[in-house]
Write a protein that holds these residues in place. Sequence first.
Motif, PDB file in Angstrom:
ATOM      1  N   CYS A 184     -24.852  -1.201  -1.569  1.00  0.00           N
ATOM      2  CA  CYS A 184     -24.100  -0.679  -0.426  1.00  0.00           C
ATOM      3  C   CYS A 184     -24.826  -0.996   0.876  1.00  0.00           C
ATOM      4  O   CYS A 184     -24.209  -1.460   1.849  1.00  0.00           O
ATOM      5  N   ILE A 187     -24.417  -4.592   2.009  1.00  0.00           N
ATOM      6  CA  ILE A 187     -23.109  -4.869   2.618  1.00  0.00           C
ATOM      7  C   ILE A 187     -23.062  -4.352   4.055  1.00  0.00           C
ATOM      8  O   ILE A 187     -22.541  -5.008   4.960  1.00  0.00           O
ATOM      9  N   CYS A 191     -22.863  -4.940   9.424  1.00  0.00           N
ATOM     10  CA  CYS A 191     -21.553  -4.374   9.763  1.00  0.00           C
ATOM     11  C   CYS A 191     -21.701  -3.265  10.810  1.00  0.00           C
ATOM     12  O   CYS A 191     -22.687  -2.525  10.817  1.00  0.00           O
ATOM     13  N   HIS A 193     -20.565   0.242  11.832  1.00  0.00           N
ATOM     14  CA  HIS A 193     -19.928   1.407  11.225  1.00  0.00           C
ATOM     15  C   HIS A 193     -20.190   2.622  12.097  1.00  0.00           C
ATOM     16  O   HIS A 193     -21.178   2.688  12.845  1.00  0.00           O
ATOM     17  N   THR A 267      -9.185   3.347  -1.100  1.00  0.00           N
ATOM     18  CA  THR A 267     -10.138   2.275  -0.808  1.00  0.00           C
ATOM     19  C   THR A 267     -10.346   1.395  -2.031  1.00  0.00           C
ATOM     20  O   THR A 267     -10.393   0.157  -1.931  1.00  0.00           O
ATOM     21  N   GLU A 270      -7.358  -0.843  -2.365  1.00  0.00           N
ATOM     22  CA  GLU A 270      -7.348  -1.895  -1.335  1.00  0.00           C
ATOM     23  C   GLU A 270      -8.355  -2.998  -1.644  1.00  0.00           C
ATOM     24  O   GLU A 270      -8.119  -4.174  -1.355  1.00  0.00           O
ATOM     25  N   GLN A 271      -9.484  -2.642  -2.241  1.00  0.00           N
ATOM     26  CA  GLN A 271     -10.558  -3.596  -2.529  1.00  0.00           C
ATOM     27  C   GLN A 271     -10.459  -4.180  -3.944  1.00  0.00           C
ATOM     28  O   GLN A 271     -11.344  -4.937  -4.351  1.00  0.00           O
ATOM     29  N   LYS A 327     -19.905  -1.707  -3.464  1.00  0.00           N
ATOM     30  CA  LYS A 327     -18.808  -2.219  -2.620  1.00  0.00           C
ATOM     31  C   LYS A 327     -17.818  -1.110  -2.265  1.00  0.00           C
ATOM     32  O   LYS A 327     -17.363  -1.015  -1.116  1.00  0.00           O
ATOM     33  N   SER A 331     -17.206   0.094   1.565  1.00  0.00           N
ATOM     34  CA  SER A 331     -15.852  -0.042   2.128  1.00  0.00           C
ATOM     35  C   SER A 331     -15.315   1.301   2.600  1.00  0.00           C
ATOM     36  O   SER A 331     -14.643   1.391   3.644  1.00  0.00           O
ATOM     37  N   LEU A 334     -17.002   2.126   5.910  1.00  0.00           N
ATOM     38  CA  LEU A 334     -16.480   1.285   6.994  1.00  0.00           C
ATOM     39  C   LEU A 334     -15.081   1.718   7.435  1.00  0.00           C
ATOM     40  O   LEU A 334     -14.653   1.382   8.544  1.00  0.00           O
ATOM     41  N   SER A 335     -14.393   2.470   6.577  1.00  0.00           N
ATOM     42  CA  SER A 335     -13.030   2.910   6.918  1.00  0.00           C
ATOM     43  C   SER A 335     -13.012   4.190   7.741  1.00  0.00           C
ATOM     44  O   SER A 335     -11.955   4.616   8.211  1.00  0.00           O
TER      45      SER A 335
END
Length: 344
Positions: A184, A187, A191, A193, A267, A270-271, A327, A331, A334-335
């Motif tokens: 995590c 990733i 990014c 966030h 999530t 979606e992933q 992941k 994710s 990040l949402s």
Amino acid sequence: MEGREFLFKLSNSMGVSGYEHNLNSLLEEYFKGYVDEISYGKLGDFIGIKKGRGSLKIMIAAHLDEVGLMVTEIDDRGFVHFRVINGIDPKTLPAQEVIIHGKKEVYGVIGAKPPHILTSEDLKKAIDVDDMLIDTGLEKDKLIEIVSPGDVITIKRDATNLLGDFITGKAFDDRAGVCAMFECAKILKDCEHYPDVYFVATVMEEVGHKGARTVTNVINPDIGIAIDVTSADKYASDDILVECGKNIKIAVGPNIHPELVEKLIETAQEQDIPYKIVAEPGRTGTDAWDIQVSGEGVATLLVSIPIKYMHTSVEVLNYTDIEKVGKLIASFILSLKDWSDIYA
């Protein structure tokens, strides 16, 4: 390969409940490039913090400790008597090689009466820890110079690759979760966030979730995400829903925040991350239980990595499941910007 290498090093290291500090340098080595600061809780929990742009605080927690044994006595023959530090089935212990972590590491083997001298009554009984001894080859006067009651013992086992993405080793419960946190963090590294993210390797989960309870009070997160392992021994029970290499587990129940888990499931969809929803109607037996009721209360989630032969020295997992959990949580983070993303 970095994450797999990390898992191998974690698995091969000693960190029985209460002695997790042996792993601190290894955690720092791998997390330092992915977090802004590192600290430790008063009981020894590792805390890596990656700052975000908003005010929301998310704590991800996976326990670092492993089950093990403890020396109780060295008898006049030089044999070491021991007890279990929670959660090991005695049937798995005979004929194991072990390491006694005394003033220096001492190698030994767990012996028990051979079948040739067992009585018919003995053969009907399950073997008990009290009937087992550790033989180091040393006489008592030599052994007591380096081994004492209270020294911890681990099974001597190096992690090994199996076919495909499968790996076997000890202490995957829950160092697999620590590796999922690492995936995590990788990733999230580049990014943007909003939440501050706290990567926490908790201590003493196997003896009562002590680290999770105290460190959550210190961090006071808005959201707590526990990562643990879950049984994937489908050959043993039709009630087991997850399988190594096929899906991960998302828990639902009173220990789990209903709006958050709905967002987490969205999530995963979606992933394209395969998952199974597993009902937990009572205690989950994980750090999630203590995280939820710390401080004024924490909205909590539980995500689990499938594992076979839990609490043995030959636990088996598929590394892709660790990557899936990493992941999914990245994710999910990040949402989120603030609570309105959950209660919209």
